[in-house]
Design a protein around this motif. Structure first.
Motif, PDB file in Angstrom:
ATOM      1  N   LYS A   1      13.298 -10.050 -32.407  1.00 26.19           N
ATOM      2  CA  LYS A   1      13.889  -9.356 -31.253  1.00 26.19           C
ATOM      3  C   LYS A   1      13.635 -10.154 -29.976  1.00 26.19           C
ATOM      4  CE  LYS A   1      11.555  -5.663 -32.377  1.00 26.19           C
ATOM      5  NZ  LYS A   1      10.975  -4.313 -32.356  1.00 26.19           N
ATOM      6  N   ALA A   2      14.638 -10.188 -29.125  1.00 21.71           N
ATOM      7  CA  ALA A   2      14.510 -10.831 -27.815  1.00 21.71           C
ATOM      8  C   ALA A   2      15.492 -10.160 -26.867  1.00 21.71           C
ATOM      9  CB  ALA A   2      14.787 -12.332 -27.904  1.00 21.71           C
ATOM     10  N   SER A   3      15.084  -9.976 -25.632  1.00 27.54           N
ATOM     11  CA  SER A   3      15.949  -9.326 -24.648  1.00 27.54           C
ATOM     12  C   SER A   3      17.116 -10.240 -24.275  1.00 27.54           C
ATOM     13  CB  SER A   3      15.151  -8.966 -23.397  1.00 27.54           C
ATOM     14  OG  SER A   3      14.719 -10.146 -22.738  1.00 27.54           O
ATOM     15  N   GLU A   4      18.128  -9.644 -23.667  1.00 28.45           N
ATOM     16  CA  GLU A   4      19.306 -10.419 -23.243  1.00 28.45           C
ATOM     17  C   GLU A   4      18.916 -11.486 -22.229  1.00 28.45           C
ATOM     18  OE1 GLU A   4      23.019  -9.276 -20.540  1.00 28.45           O
ATOM     19  OE2 GLU A   4      23.113  -8.283 -22.502  1.00 28.45           O
ATOM     20  N   SER A   5      18.048 -11.117 -21.288  1.00 28.17           N
ATOM     21  CA  SER A   5      17.629 -12.088 -20.267  1.00 28.17           C
ATOM     22  C   SER A   5      16.866 -13.244 -20.886  1.00 28.17           C
ATOM     23  CB  SER A   5      16.775 -11.402 -19.198  1.00 28.17           C
ATOM     24  OG  SER A   5      15.606 -10.856 -19.766  1.00 28.17           O
ATOM     25  N   SER A   6      16.027 -12.962 -21.900  1.00 28.57           N
ATOM     26  CA  SER A   6      15.282 -14.030 -22.574  1.00 28.57           C
ATOM     27  C   SER A   6      16.226 -14.965 -23.318  1.00 28.57           C
ATOM     28  CB  SER A   6      14.257 -13.431 -23.540  1.00 28.57           C
ATOM     29  OG  SER A   6      13.259 -12.730 -22.843  1.00 28.57           O
ATOM     30  N   CYS A   7      17.200 -14.399 -24.017  1.00 30.01           N
ATOM     31  CA  CYS A   7      18.168 -15.221 -24.752  1.00 30.01           C
ATOM     32  C   CYS A   7      18.971 -16.110 -23.796  1.00 30.01           C
ATOM     33  CB  CYS A   7      19.116 -14.337 -25.559  1.00 30.01           C
ATOM     34  SG  CYS A   7      18.310 -13.463 -26.921  1.00 30.01           S
ATOM     35  N   LEU A   8      19.362 -15.552 -22.647  1.00 27.25           N
ATOM     36  CA  LEU A   8      20.096 -16.347 -21.652  1.00 27.25           C
ATOM     37  C   LEU A   8      19.223 -17.480 -21.127  1.00 27.25           C
ATOM     38  CD1 LEU A   8      21.872 -13.486 -19.669  1.00 27.25           C
ATOM     39  CD2 LEU A   8      23.010 -15.282 -20.999  1.00 27.25           C
ATOM     40  N   SER A   9      17.934 -17.192 -20.927  1.00 22.12           N
ATOM     41  CA  SER A   9      17.021 -18.228 -20.454  1.00 22.12           C
ATOM     42  C   SER A   9      16.832 -19.315 -21.511  1.00 22.12           C
ATOM     43  CB  SER A   9      15.665 -17.598 -20.099  1.00 22.12           C
ATOM     44  OG  SER A   9      14.726 -18.579 -19.746  1.00 22.12           O
TER      45      SER A   9
ATOM     46  N   VAL B   1      28.321 -21.711 -25.972  1.00 19.52           N
ATOM     47  CA  VAL B   1      29.249 -20.706 -25.437  1.00 19.52           C
ATOM     48  C   VAL B   1      28.822 -20.332 -24.027  1.00 19.52           C
ATOM     49  CG1 VAL B   1      29.802 -19.749 -27.703  1.00 19.52           C
ATOM     50  CG2 VAL B   1      27.902 -18.786 -26.404  1.00 19.52           C
ATOM     51  N   SER B   2      29.725 -19.713 -23.278  1.00 15.77           N
ATOM     52  CA  SER B   2      29.415 -19.317 -21.905  1.00 15.77           C
ATOM     53  C   SER B   2      28.453 -18.127 -21.899  1.00 15.77           C
ATOM     54  CB  SER B   2      30.700 -18.941 -21.174  1.00 15.77           C
ATOM     55  OG  SER B   2      31.251 -17.765 -21.748  1.00 15.77           O
ATOM     56  N   SER B   3      27.879 -17.859 -20.725  1.00 16.94           N
ATOM     57  CA  SER B   3      26.934 -16.756 -20.592  1.00 16.94           C
ATOM     58  C   SER B   3      27.581 -15.415 -20.904  1.00 16.94           C
ATOM     59  CB  SER B   3      26.358 -16.724 -19.169  1.00 16.94           C
ATOM     60  OG  SER B   3      25.649 -17.900 -18.896  1.00 16.94           O
ATOM     61  N   ALA B   4      28.818 -15.235 -20.478  1.00 14.94           N
ATOM     62  CA  ALA B   4      29.522 -13.971 -20.715  1.00 14.94           C
ATOM     63  C   ALA B   4      29.731 -13.730 -22.210  1.00 14.94           C
ATOM     64  CB  ALA B   4      30.867 -13.982 -19.986  1.00 14.94           C
ATOM     65  N   ILE B   5      30.161 -14.792 -22.919  1.00 15.35           N
ATOM     66  CA  ILE B   5      30.367 -14.662 -24.370  1.00 15.35           C
ATOM     67  C   ILE B   5      29.033 -14.440 -25.083  1.00 15.35           C
ATOM     68  CG2 ILE B   5      31.125 -15.882 -26.441  1.00 15.35           C
ATOM     69  CD1 ILE B   5      33.236 -17.279 -24.707  1.00 15.35           C
ATOM     70  N   LEU B   6      27.992 -15.143 -24.613  1.00 15.95           N
ATOM     71  CA  LEU B   6      26.670 -14.990 -25.212  1.00 15.95           C
ATOM     72  C   LEU B   6      26.177 -13.543 -25.083  1.00 15.95           C
ATOM     73  CD1 LEU B   6      24.149 -16.127 -26.548  1.00 15.95           C
ATOM     74  CD2 LEU B   6      23.345 -16.856 -24.293  1.00 15.95           C
ATOM     75  N   CYS B   7      26.362 -12.951 -23.925  1.00 17.16           N
ATOM     76  CA  CYS B   7      25.952 -11.551 -23.712  1.00 17.16           C
ATOM     77  C   CYS B   7      26.682 -10.618 -24.683  1.00 17.16           C
ATOM     78  CB  CYS B   7      26.221 -11.121 -22.280  1.00 17.16           C
ATOM     79  SG  CYS B   7      25.122 -11.902 -21.076  1.00 17.16           S
ATOM     80  N   LYS B   8      27.973 -10.881 -24.902  1.00 20.75           N
ATOM     81  CA  LYS B   8      28.760 -10.050 -25.827  1.00 20.75           C
ATOM     82  C   LYS B   8      28.245 -10.227 -27.257  1.00 20.75           C
ATOM     83  CE  LYS B   8      33.467  -8.970 -27.312  1.00 20.75           C
ATOM     84  NZ  LYS B   8      33.091  -8.849 -28.722  1.00 20.75           N
TER      85      LYS B   8
END
Length: 852
Positions: free
Chosen positions: A178-186, A197-204
């Motif tokens: 498990k990892a939070s969305e902010s951690s995955c983006l970082s 992929v872009s940040s928007a696609i990654l969040c989805k």
């Protein structure tokens, strides 16, 4: 073994175990006759038995029950033919690949990337069909030449998971990272493999994964194969990898002894193997077998021997991994004759598995013989409190050897003897208080409904015992200790039922209080001058009932691991508190030394010799911060870097950068977690003001605050040992701090005196009429008050401790330059004298100065 020498290594053997009766029944149904079938079956078993025993000891045999129906045998055979399997899932950019590959390498698993597999041609045409994709994957698994597999990225959804469970086998485990969305983006912007992929696609993608994972997690929990891990920006990667590794580590015991303990160790190893199913791995014997099998690894070892070289630890670990992570799933091992050096032990734990404990077999009575200045495997293991010195061995005491045994104290006493008061005193010594009345109220709250409120519920003894077991036997923290209050029930049989449910208590405490004192307390409680006949009869009845209960529990005093104690509660409460502390609190020995005087190895070995708990603060601080624990986060938050005379290794974890109250809290928590039966605790790393460079920092970091905090929160300081070079001033660093405090107090006193003088010179206003009859308050005189712990006089640590504890302050000067031998002899003799001094309750402060 000839087959392996000619054709290659055997990865596994499947044995179909069918009884003679079933074979005869099947032959009869088929119309077959063979009068010698019984003899043939027996001959077969006799011939195959050595082979199965040999490969079974290596963890390579899987058994299929041949007595079952053909479809059941077929299903079991398919499961046995597949490798031991693990899944690994997590959101995009959560660190799956890093952790998964680390686990694969460490635990002897073949790594498969499901995403890469889907890009292959045969998967591309069925990509949209979860069932077809899963069946194709199952077919691929049969072709993999490995006994253990880990698949990253599978399953993607619950349909794939259910299809796999139906058509193949239940995985040994599924890791859910498990990892939070902010951690995955970082994480997506770091590392060698950047996100494509872009940040928007990654969040989805992350949201889609967690939506699909919700149902998968429920299925995995149902099948009891879910392994949960957490990754995040605030957690060090090393910590995540270590946590993941510990989830997969088998239970490995290391058995060692000296020359005199070999026979004793052999007997214990036999008991562990035969009665507790520990698989023995004798590394020299394993090497011999490997050579006989003529494997590629055996050829490497032979080359080292021919060249008169030691077999390196890397080769030995390669040899060990298939046996520590076998195809049959066995997970309890006893390791012999490896590792024999600290370097080998470190490599084993870094690259293969952690050792649970070391059992050091020492049949002689008295202190274990160690060479304090020599670092050994025991030195390394004891730093993490994993050495158990055994002078006797019984398999039923394994939980005790592991430190996982239930430790609880039962307080028994007549009515009004002070049971609750004593139980609360014991609670302050690191125990968890379990009050029968509180448990009963909790049960009522659980059972209460609108129609049946808590007030109307009567809690039965069975319910009380079940709740007690829930809190105690099923505790998460296996090192937790408990004290029971309110369980001196109406009769001995009921109390015995409580003891039967928990086992014998570690401490059976009988409170001693005379009848006359109890009668006076009864009068005070009921606010009467003299007892009436009814009250006297009631009190006498309570005494008789308690006496019967006590008689019924006398056998507890004969239990081998129960300490029967008596505590006097007739005396003042403070006296009783000191007696309780003397029983349950450890004696603390504080060690402080110059950075250049390295005594870590010596202190570790001496703590083995004298059965002390050793708490070095620098590694303790480092471990808590890297683990991102609650106390670690608080240490990091309150850290203030200060200039030191020298900047050594792990400088950022040096105790001088942390508040005294946080250090005391860390020591307290460490002792509570690790201490078993040790009477003394060695603490290295407090009283650090000598390491500081700036005078202002020395003033802020007062050693006296640490001393007082330790005594208040942990236990009594029995001794302080200080080792330094001779160029240090005889009056040590804490004088500066005390001087400053005294000067500040004097300034306050002078201001108060000046204010008082001004008030004397001025004519006081006439008092209001209504206050004329009131008595005037006496004038405030500062000189009547003591303003500091040192009574306004500057003192160093030794002077303060000596005055505080009413003990001598010893100074020892060595003409020789300090060395391992000098330190070893010196500390051994000093600690031995401290132990001897405790028989007469003597406190000591000793300062040792070495020549430059």
């Amino acid at each position: 073994m000839r087959f392996e020498a000619a054709f290659g290594e055997i990865h596994g053997i499947i044995e179909v175990d069918t009884s003679l009766e079933v074979i005869q029944e099947r032959m009869q149904k088929a119309g077959l006759q063979d009068e010698a079938i019984e003899q043939k079956v027996n001959d077969y078993k006799a011939a195959i038995s050595p082979l199965l025993d040999f490969y079974g000891a290596l963890g390579k045999v899987r058994t299929v029950n041949g007595n079952r129906s053909p479809p059941e045998v077929y299903k079991e055979f398919v499961e046995a033919s597949l490798p031991q399997l693990f899944f690994f899932i997590g959101p995009r950019c959560s660190g799956k690949t890093t952790v998964c590959k680390h686990l694969a390498k460490r635990t002897n698993m073949h790594y498969i990337d499901f995403k890469a597999l889907l890009n292959k041609k045969r998967f591309a045409v069925i990509r949209g069909d979860p069932e077809a994709v899963t069946k194709e994957l199952i077919g691929c698994l049969h072709t993999v030449n490995a006994s253990r597999l880990i698949i990253e990225g599978f399953p993607e959804n619950s349909k794939q998971l259910l299809c796999f469970l139906l058509n193949a086998i239940k995985p040994r485990g599924c890791v859910f990272l498990k990892a939070s969305e902010s951690s995955c983006l970082s994480f997506s912007t770091k590392g060698s493999a950047k996100c494509d992929v872009s940040s928007a696609i990654l969040c989805k993608l992350i949201k889609d994964f967690y939506a699909a994972a919700k149902e998968m997690v429920e299925i995995l929990r149902k099948y009891e194969c879910l392994i949960e891990l957490t990754n995040g920006e605030e957690i060090a990667l090393e910590q995540v990898l270590e946590t993941a590794a510990r989830k997969f580590d088998p239970e490995v015991l290391l058995a060692r002894c000296d020359e005199d303990g070999k026979e004793f160790m052999d007997e214990a190893v036999k008991k562990l193997s035969e009665n507790l199913q520990y698989r023995v791995i004798n590394v020299p014997e394993l090497r011999r077998i490997e050579v006989m099998r003529n494997t590629p690894l055996a050829k490497q070892m032979i080359e080292y021997v021919i060249e008169s070289k030691f077999i390196p630890e890397e080769t030995t670990i390669k040899l060990l991994k298939p046996y520590l992570y076998p195809i049959d799933g066995h997970s309890r091992f006893l390791l012999l004759n490896f590792p024999e050096e600290i370097a080998q032990l470190r490599y084993l734990e870094n690259q293969c598995c952690n050792l649970a404990k070391e059992f050091y077999f020492y049949p002689q009575q008295g202190e274990i013989i160690v060479y304090p200045a020599v670092p050994t495997v025991e030195t390394y293991m004891h730093k993490s409190n994993r050495v158990v010195v055994l002078t006797e061995f019984e398999e039923e005491n394994m939980e005790r050897y592991y430190g996982k045994q239930l430790v609880y104290a039962m307080v028994m006493g007549a009515p009004l003897s002070g049971k609750t008061t004593v139980a609360k005193m014991i609670e302050k010594c690191g125990f968890t208080l379990l009050d029968a009345l509180v448990l009963a109220e909790d049960i009522k709250k659980k059972l209460a409904t609108e129609d049946n409120p808590a007030e109307s519920i009567n809690v039965t003894l069975d319910q009380l015992i079940e709740e007690l077991k829930l809190r105690v036997v099923r505790r998460e923290n296996k090192s937790a200790k408990f004290v029971l209050d309110g369980f001196s029930l109406e009769d001995g049989a009921a109390t015995e039922r409580v003891i039967d449910a928990l086992g014998a208590p570690a401490f059976f405490i009988e409170l001693v209080c005379g009848d006359d004192v109890l009668k006076e307390r009864y009068k005070k409680k009921n606010e009467v001058g003299e007892l009436s006949e009814e009250q006297a009869a009631e009190l006498e009845k309570m005494f008789v009932v308690y006496g019967d209960i006590l008689k019924s529990l006398q056998s507890l005093k004969e239990e081998p691991f129960t300490k029967a104690l008596e505590i006097n509660t007739e005396v003042a409460e403070e006296v009783t508190l000191q007696e309780v502390k003397g029983i349950f609190e450890p004696g603390l020995i504080l060690i402080t030394h110059d950075d250049a005087i390295d005594i870590d190895c010596i202190l570790t070995n001496l703590s083995i010799k004298y059965n002390f708990l050793y708490v070095p603060l620098v590694p303790a601080i480092k471990a808590e911060i890297q683990a991102n624990s609650k106390i670690g986060r608080e240490l990091k938050r309150t850290r203030k870097f200060r200039s030191t005379a020298e900047r050594l290794e792990d400088w950022e974890y040096c105790p001088v950068h942390y508040e005294a109250k946080m250090l005391v809290a860390l020591v307290k928590e460490t002792i509570k977690r690790l201490r078993l039966e040790q009477k003394f605790v060695l603490v290295d790393g407090l009283l650090n003001t000598a390491r500081l460079k700036e005078e202002e920092d020395k003033i802020q970091l007062r050693a006296i605050d640490e001393l007082l905090g330790i005594e208040k929160e942990i236990g009594e300081i029995k001794a302080i040992l200080r080792l330094s070079y001779d160029d240090y001033e005889n009056v040590t660093d804490d004088r500066v701090a005390v001087k400053q405090v005294v000067e500040e107090k004097k300034e306050v006193q002078e201001e108060v005196k000046e204010e008082a003088k001004k008030e004397e010179d001025e004519e006081p206003p006439p008092p209001p009429a209504e206050e004329e009859d009131k008595q005037e308050k006496p004038a405030f005189k500062p000189e009547d008050y003591a303003w500091t712990d040192t009574e306004g006089k500057p003192r160093n640590i030794g002077q303060f401790f000596s005055a505080w504890k009413k003990c001598a302050c010893k100074n020892i000067f060595f003409n020789e330059v300090h060395s391992g031998v000098n330190n070893e002899i010196l500390l051994d003799s000093l600690i031995s004298s401290i132990i001897s001094g405790q028989l007469s309750k003597t406190k000591t402060y000793t300062q040792v100065r070495f020549a430059i």
